[in-house]
Design an enzyme around this catalytic site. Structure first.
Site, PDB file in Angstrom:
ATOM      1  N   HIS A  60      33.603  29.067  44.774  1.00 46.61           N
ATOM      2  CA  HIS A  60      34.213  30.412  44.829  1.00 46.61           C
ATOM      3  C   HIS A  60      33.170  31.527  44.818  1.00 46.61           C
ATOM      4  O   HIS A  60      32.523  31.764  43.800  1.00 46.61           O
ATOM      5  CB  HIS A  60      35.175  30.569  43.642  1.00 46.61           C
ATOM      6  CG  HIS A  60      35.975  31.830  43.697  1.00 46.61           C
ATOM      7  ND1 HIS A  60      36.939  32.071  44.649  1.00 46.61           N
ATOM      8  CD2 HIS A  60      35.944  32.954  42.931  1.00 46.61           C
ATOM      9  CE1 HIS A  60      37.471  33.257  44.454  1.00 46.61           C
ATOM     10  NE2 HIS A  60      36.882  33.823  43.423  1.00 46.61           N
ATOM     11  N   HIS A  62      32.235  35.680  46.681  1.00 44.50           N
ATOM     12  CA  HIS A  62      32.671  36.852  47.478  1.00 44.50           C
ATOM     13  C   HIS A  62      31.386  37.515  47.978  1.00 44.50           C
ATOM     14  O   HIS A  62      30.939  38.514  47.409  1.00 44.50           O
ATOM     15  CB  HIS A  62      33.414  37.872  46.614  1.00 44.50           C
ATOM     16  CG  HIS A  62      34.690  37.413  45.988  1.00 44.50           C
ATOM     17  ND1 HIS A  62      35.930  37.693  46.517  1.00 44.50           N
ATOM     18  CD2 HIS A  62      34.941  36.732  44.841  1.00 44.50           C
ATOM     19  CE1 HIS A  62      36.886  37.204  45.731  1.00 44.50           C
ATOM     20  NE2 HIS A  62      36.308  36.599  44.693  1.00 44.50           N
ATOM     21  N   GLU A 140      41.166  35.893  53.503  1.00 33.11           N
ATOM     22  CA  GLU A 140      42.062  36.301  52.417  1.00 33.11           C
ATOM     23  C   GLU A 140      43.165  37.248  52.901  1.00 33.11           C
ATOM     24  O   GLU A 140      42.920  38.168  53.669  1.00 33.11           O
ATOM     25  CB  GLU A 140      41.253  37.015  51.327  1.00 33.11           C
ATOM     26  CG  GLU A 140      42.088  37.392  50.120  1.00 33.11           C
ATOM     27  CD  GLU A 140      41.229  37.985  49.011  1.00 33.11           C
ATOM     28  OE1 GLU A 140      41.077  37.316  47.984  1.00 33.11           O
ATOM     29  OE2 GLU A 140      40.699  39.102  49.192  1.00 33.11           O
ATOM     30  N   SER A 144      51.030  43.656  48.502  1.00 34.74           N
ATOM     31  CA  SER A 144      52.303  43.413  47.827  1.00 34.74           C
ATOM     32  C   SER A 144      53.374  44.403  48.273  1.00 34.74           C
ATOM     33  O   SER A 144      54.561  44.183  48.080  1.00 34.74           O
ATOM     34  CB  SER A 144      52.114  43.513  46.308  1.00 34.74           C
ATOM     35  OG  SER A 144      51.660  44.812  45.973  1.00 34.74           O
ATOM     36  N   HIS A 178      45.334  36.265  47.850  1.00 36.85           N
ATOM     37  CA  HIS A 178      44.574  36.969  46.813  1.00 36.85           C
ATOM     38  C   HIS A 178      45.067  36.623  45.416  1.00 36.85           C
ATOM     39  O   HIS A 178      44.293  36.164  44.584  1.00 36.85           O
ATOM     40  CB  HIS A 178      44.572  38.486  47.047  1.00 36.85           C
ATOM     41  CG  HIS A 178      43.829  39.218  45.968  1.00 36.85           C
ATOM     42  ND1 HIS A 178      44.453  39.911  44.966  1.00 36.85           N
ATOM     43  CD2 HIS A 178      42.510  39.305  45.695  1.00 36.85           C
ATOM     44  CE1 HIS A 178      43.539  40.410  44.141  1.00 36.85           C
ATOM     45  NE2 HIS A 178      42.360  40.060  44.571  1.00 36.85           N
ATOM     46  N   HIS A 205      43.535  33.232  43.606  1.00 32.51           N
ATOM     47  CA  HIS A 205      43.302  33.642  42.214  1.00 32.51           C
ATOM     48  C   HIS A 205      44.610  33.465  41.449  1.00 32.51           C
ATOM     49  O   HIS A 205      45.689  33.753  41.975  1.00 32.51           O
ATOM     50  CB  HIS A 205      42.902  35.120  42.141  1.00 32.51           C
ATOM     51  CG  HIS A 205      41.584  35.433  42.795  1.00 32.51           C
ATOM     52  ND1 HIS A 205      41.479  35.985  44.043  1.00 32.51           N
ATOM     53  CD2 HIS A 205      40.323  35.286  42.343  1.00 32.51           C
ATOM     54  CE1 HIS A 205      40.197  36.161  44.341  1.00 32.51           C
ATOM     55  NE2 HIS A 205      39.469  35.736  43.330  1.00 32.51           N
ATOM     56  N   GLU A 208      44.080  35.356  35.944  1.00 29.82           N
ATOM     57  CA  GLU A 208      42.709  35.691  35.558  1.00 29.82           C
ATOM     58  C   GLU A 208      42.679  36.487  34.251  1.00 29.82           C
ATOM     59  O   GLU A 208      41.750  36.341  33.460  1.00 29.82           O
ATOM     60  CB  GLU A 208      42.067  36.506  36.696  1.00 29.82           C
ATOM     61  CG  GLU A 208      40.643  36.946  36.455  1.00 29.82           C
ATOM     62  CD  GLU A 208      40.008  37.597  37.676  1.00 29.82           C
ATOM     63  OE1 GLU A 208      40.734  37.817  38.682  1.00 29.82           O
ATOM     64  OE2 GLU A 208      38.801  37.889  37.627  1.00 29.82           O
ATOM     65  N   ASP A 307      31.806  32.875  41.277  1.00 28.15           N
ATOM     66  CA  ASP A 307      32.473  34.093  41.707  1.00 28.15           C
ATOM     67  C   ASP A 307      31.447  34.933  42.471  1.00 28.15           C
ATOM     68  O   ASP A 307      30.355  34.448  42.771  1.00 28.15           O
ATOM     69  CB  ASP A 307      33.055  34.848  40.501  1.00 28.15           C
ATOM     70  CG  ASP A 307      34.389  35.521  40.830  1.00 28.15           C
ATOM     71  OD1 ASP A 307      34.616  35.828  42.016  1.00 28.15           O
ATOM     72  OD2 ASP A 307      35.192  35.745  39.916  1.00 28.15           O
TER      73      ASP A 307
HETATM   74  C1  BEZ Z   1      48.157  45.099  46.453  1.00 33.84           C
HETATM   75  O1  BEZ Z   1      49.271  44.897  46.016  1.00 33.84           O
HETATM   76  O2  BEZ Z   1      47.952  45.316  47.637  1.00 33.84           O
HETATM   77  C2  BEZ Z   1      47.025  45.031  45.487  1.00 33.84           C
HETATM   78  C3  BEZ Z   1      47.290  44.858  44.145  1.00 33.84           C
HETATM   79  C4  BEZ Z   1      46.239  44.792  43.253  1.00 33.84           C
HETATM   80  C5  BEZ Z   1      44.932  44.868  43.693  1.00 33.84           C
HETATM   81  C6  BEZ Z   1      44.679  45.042  45.036  1.00 33.84           C
HETATM   82  C7  BEZ Z   1      45.727  45.113  45.939  1.00 33.84           C
HETATM   83 FE   FE2 Z   2      37.237  35.814  42.848  1.00 34.07          FE
END
Ligand code: BEZ
Ligand code: FE2
Length: 404
Positions: A60, A62, A140, A144, A178, A205, A208, A307
């Site tokens: 893992h 980034h 990725e 939301s 994500h 993820h 966390e 990470d």
């Molecule tokens: C999103 O919902 O797009 C989001 C939520 C938390 C961190 C980054 C993006």
């Molecule tokens: Fe990560």
């Protein structure tokens, strides 16, 4: 075909055999392991106090955030996340010139032969598509908010398609979700359908932070203000269990899982998923320490991973397992040391479907060697390696010598 001789050969085979004064014959894959093997083969003696072992696998990273050193704010998960959002564009733009190459060199010097890269923009593609290390390139998906989801999904599909143009033995395009709080379940379903159809390993993820636990369980905690301010959202898009259930038929690598509860860990075990343990990142964001004994007892394979430099000071996997060794104070150092080395070799190779991570006939010859400062008891070898090795001397990937 080549033959290597070493004082200690750590096989990471089923019996965890260590062969003293042993030899390994390989071409692209490992052909033979033992003592006093065929004489008429080009032979390299790795020298006094030499160790030959499977190359390390960092499941893992980034690398897009490799420009970060002192910019991001540590000590609290949400404070850190806000700092990532505020500095993201600058950090991405600042990873130029030798930034990616330096990150890869750091990993290579620490014996990493393969890594699982989370790509959130595709900016890392040019730097990784022809890397001499093996790359599992996790495109990725994030988003939301239903209003933004279509555009984000389209962007994801474009990135996935572009990465697939470079698919090779050493560059394996894949998919990352994500997290449960940041990806809408409808998109998760679409993306996982692609992963199933293409037989890809998926990364996500999961649990966390305490903030994630409270948000998914009760729509409360530190994420409440974060979601209200940034996304005008009052409630989480899913519960933790609903999220996990979507992964039933996919080979999944869950990242962190520090705050996963008993029911969730049991479910993760039941679907043969794995966990990435990133102890330094978790420490810096002050999110706690994964209970690796519980994870092991549930027979969940785990890997230790660094990470990204967004939440670590180094990508050196020997340093990461040394940190783990010193943090898990309840576990016996000798047994823990063996487990940690297994986690970054055999376990990690199986987690990412790489057919490497152990010195066994038929595995890819992804090997590293280095010298200990003195000889060591066999029983202490894993511990002494973790205490004393920061950089390796030689590396082979698919049987080819890699310049370090
Ligand atoms: C999103 O919902 O797009 C989001 C939520 C938390 C961190 C980054 C993006
Ligand atoms: Fe990560």
């Amino acid at each position: 075909m080549i033959k290597l001789k070493a004082n200690y050969i750590i096989t990471m085979n089923e019996k965890n055999e260590i062969i003293e004064n042993g030899e390994v014959i390989f071409d692209k894959k490992i052909i033979k392991i033992g003592k006093n093997l065929e004489k008429n083969i080009k032979t390299i003696d790795l020298g006094e106090n030499s160790v030959l072992m499977p190359g390390l696998i960092n499941t893992h990273t980034h690398l897009e955030f490799s420009a970060n050193q002192t910019t991001l704010i540590y000590g609290d998960f949400i404070t850190w996340l806000n700092s990532v959002i505020a500095k993201r564009e600058n950090l991405l733009a600042d990873c130029k010139n030798n930034c990616y190459q330096n990150a890869i060199t750091q990993m290579k010097k620490s014996g990493i032969v393969a890594f699982g890269e989370i790509s959130s923009t595709g900016l890392d593609l040019d730097h990784l598509k022809n890397s001499d290390l093996k790359v599992i390139y996790f495109n990725e998906i994030i988003g939301s908010n239903p209003a933004a989801v279509d555009a984000l999904y389209q962007d994801f599909l474009n990135r996935l398609k572009e990465s697939e143009e470079y698919k090779s033995e050493k560059f394996i395009p894949s998919i990352s979700i994500h997290s449960p709080y940041s990806v809408h379940p409808i998109v998760i379903k679409k993306v996982l359908d692609i992963a199933k159809q293409k037989n890809m390993v998926v990364s996500a993820h999961f649990m966390e932070s305490k903030a994630e636990r409270e948000w998914l369980d009760n729509n409360k905690g530190d994420f409440k203000i974060f979601f209200k301010q940034n996304l005008n959202q009052e409630t989480a898009v899913t519960s933790a269990v609903e999220f996990l259930k979507q992964f039933e038929d996919v080979k999944t690598h869950f990242i962190h899982a520090v705050w996963a509860n008993e029911e969730e860990l049991q479910y993760i075990s039941s679907i043969n998923a794995s966990i990435a343990h990133c102890p330094v990142s978790n420490r810096l964001l002050n999110t706690g320490l994964l209970n690796i004994e519980r994870v092991k007892n549930l027979q969940i394979p785990y890997s230790v991973a660094t990470d990204g430099l967004s939440s670590n000071y180094s990508l050196n996997l020997f340093k990461e397992i040394r940190s783990a060794l010193l943090m898990h104070t309840g576990l016996h150092p000798k047994y823990l040391a063996k487990d940690l080395i297994k986690s970054v070799t055999k376990n990690a190779g199986e987690i990412l479907n790489l057919n490497n991570g152990s010195i066994e006939v038929g595995k890819f010859a992804d090997l590293i060697s280095f010298k200990l400062p003195q000889c060591s008891n066999i029983e202490d070898l894993y511990l002494q390696i973790i205490l004393h090795i920061n950089e390796i001397e030689k590396m082979w990937i698919n049987g080819e010598k890699i310049e370090i």
